[in-house]
Design an enzyme around this catalytic site. Structure first.
Site, short mmCIF file in Angstrom:
data_model
loop_
_atom_site.label_atom_id
_atom_site.label_comp_id
_atom_site.label_asym_id
_atom_site.label_seq_id
_atom_site.Cartn_x
_atom_site.Cartn_y
_atom_site.Cartn_z
N VAL A 155 33.08 117.00 39.94
CA VAL A 155 32.99 116.64 38.53
C VAL A 155 31.72 117.27 37.98
O VAL A 155 30.68 117.28 38.65
CB VAL A 155 32.95 115.11 38.33
CG1 VAL A 155 32.75 114.75 36.86
CG2 VAL A 155 34.23 114.47 38.86
N CYS A 156 31.80 117.81 36.78
CA CYS A 156 30.66 118.37 36.07
C CYS A 156 30.02 119.52 36.90
O CYS A 156 30.74 120.37 37.41
CB CYS A 156 29.67 117.26 35.75
SG CYS A 156 28.47 117.64 34.45
N THR A 157 28.71 119.52 37.04
CA THR A 157 28.04 120.60 37.78
C THR A 157 28.15 120.45 39.29
O THR A 157 27.59 121.25 40.03
CB THR A 157 26.56 120.70 37.38
OG1 THR A 157 25.93 119.43 37.57
CG2 THR A 157 26.41 121.12 35.93
N GLY B 141 36.58 118.88 37.61
CA GLY B 141 36.52 118.33 36.26
C GLY B 141 35.34 118.92 35.51
O GLY B 141 34.35 119.34 36.11
N ALA B 142 35.44 118.96 34.21
CA ALA B 142 34.36 119.48 33.37
C ALA B 142 33.25 118.43 33.25
O ALA B 142 33.01 117.68 34.19
CB ALA B 142 34.93 119.90 32.02
#
Length: 230
Positions: free
Chosen positions: A103-105, A152-153
């Site tokens: 998720v994310c970075t 996920g972004a």
């Protein structure tokens, strides 16, 4: 997937708590999932937002995982991206896990472990360039599935990511029930959730505010690239 499903979330100092907990909330819904918070030790860690998160197992004692998820973090993520113990752990677990996710970075950590090269993936919009520099085909979507990699972004996309993953492992009806249980029917008060809808007047000051973190990630990305070439 049938039977008990073991899911592991990597946690570390300065992790973004919602990167962990948004997906955790979704994936904890079915009774056949067991979720582990994976730390180098069992010592409680402080998230980027100041919340205390206590690992439930160590990397050394981690059980066999069906799914491993790597959340993003603040400046503390830089240390994780060059922590050979953690990177080796991710590589080892990827050999047996059915899904390797982030998720994310957190996708940058997977890329630092050479687990996203040759795959399509996403991350927080402000760090797409760094992810691409590490040999990943970046797709600017909220959730990206490429074979056994699911990414996920930014931050809140962890809910969408979790529902997408839950659909894959437990079926659409279970995922829909989890969504309903959470009353996940987003109607944000502002249309500013992407750079395109927020506009330059919001994007530019936010980028200035985040410049130290963006620059630190870029420096670490270039260091990983140089090591790979060497």
């Amino acid at each position: 997937m049938t039977g008990q499903i073991n899911i592991g979330f990597l946690v570390y100092p300065d992790v973004i708590q919602l990167d962990v907990m948004a997906a955790y909330q979704v994936l904890a819904f079915p009774p056949n999932t067991t979720i582990h918070l994976l730390g180098k030790t069992l010592t409680p860690i402080t998230s980027n937002e100041g919340l205390i998160i206590t690992p439930t197992t160590t990397l050394d004692n981690c059980p066999t995982l069906d799914i491993i998820c790597v959340p993003g973090g603040g400046i503390g993520q830089i240390e994780v991206m060059k922590d050979r113990e953690i990177l080796n752990f991710l590589q080892q677990k990827s050999n047996t896990a059915k899904y390797i996710t982030s998720v994310c970075t957190g996708s940058l950590i997977l890329a630092a472990a050479n687990l996203l090269q040759g795959y399509k993936a996403t991350c927080h919009w402000a760090f797409r360039d760094q992810l691409a520099m590490l040999g990943v085909e970046v797709i600017p979507e909220r959730v990206v599935i490429d074979r056994d990699r699911i990414t996920g972004a930014g931050v809140t996309s962890g809910i969408d990511f979790g529902l997408t993953l839950l659909n894959l492992i437990c079926g659409e009806d279970t995922a829909k029930m989890a969504q309903l249980m959470m009353e996940y029917n987003p109607q944000p008060p502002f249309n500013a959730g992407t750079p395109e809808t927020a506009g330059k007047e919001i994007v530019e000051p936010l980028l200035q505010l985040g410049q130290p973190l963006i620059a630190a990630f870029m420096t670490q990305t270039k260091e990983i690239m140089s090591q790979t070439r060497g």
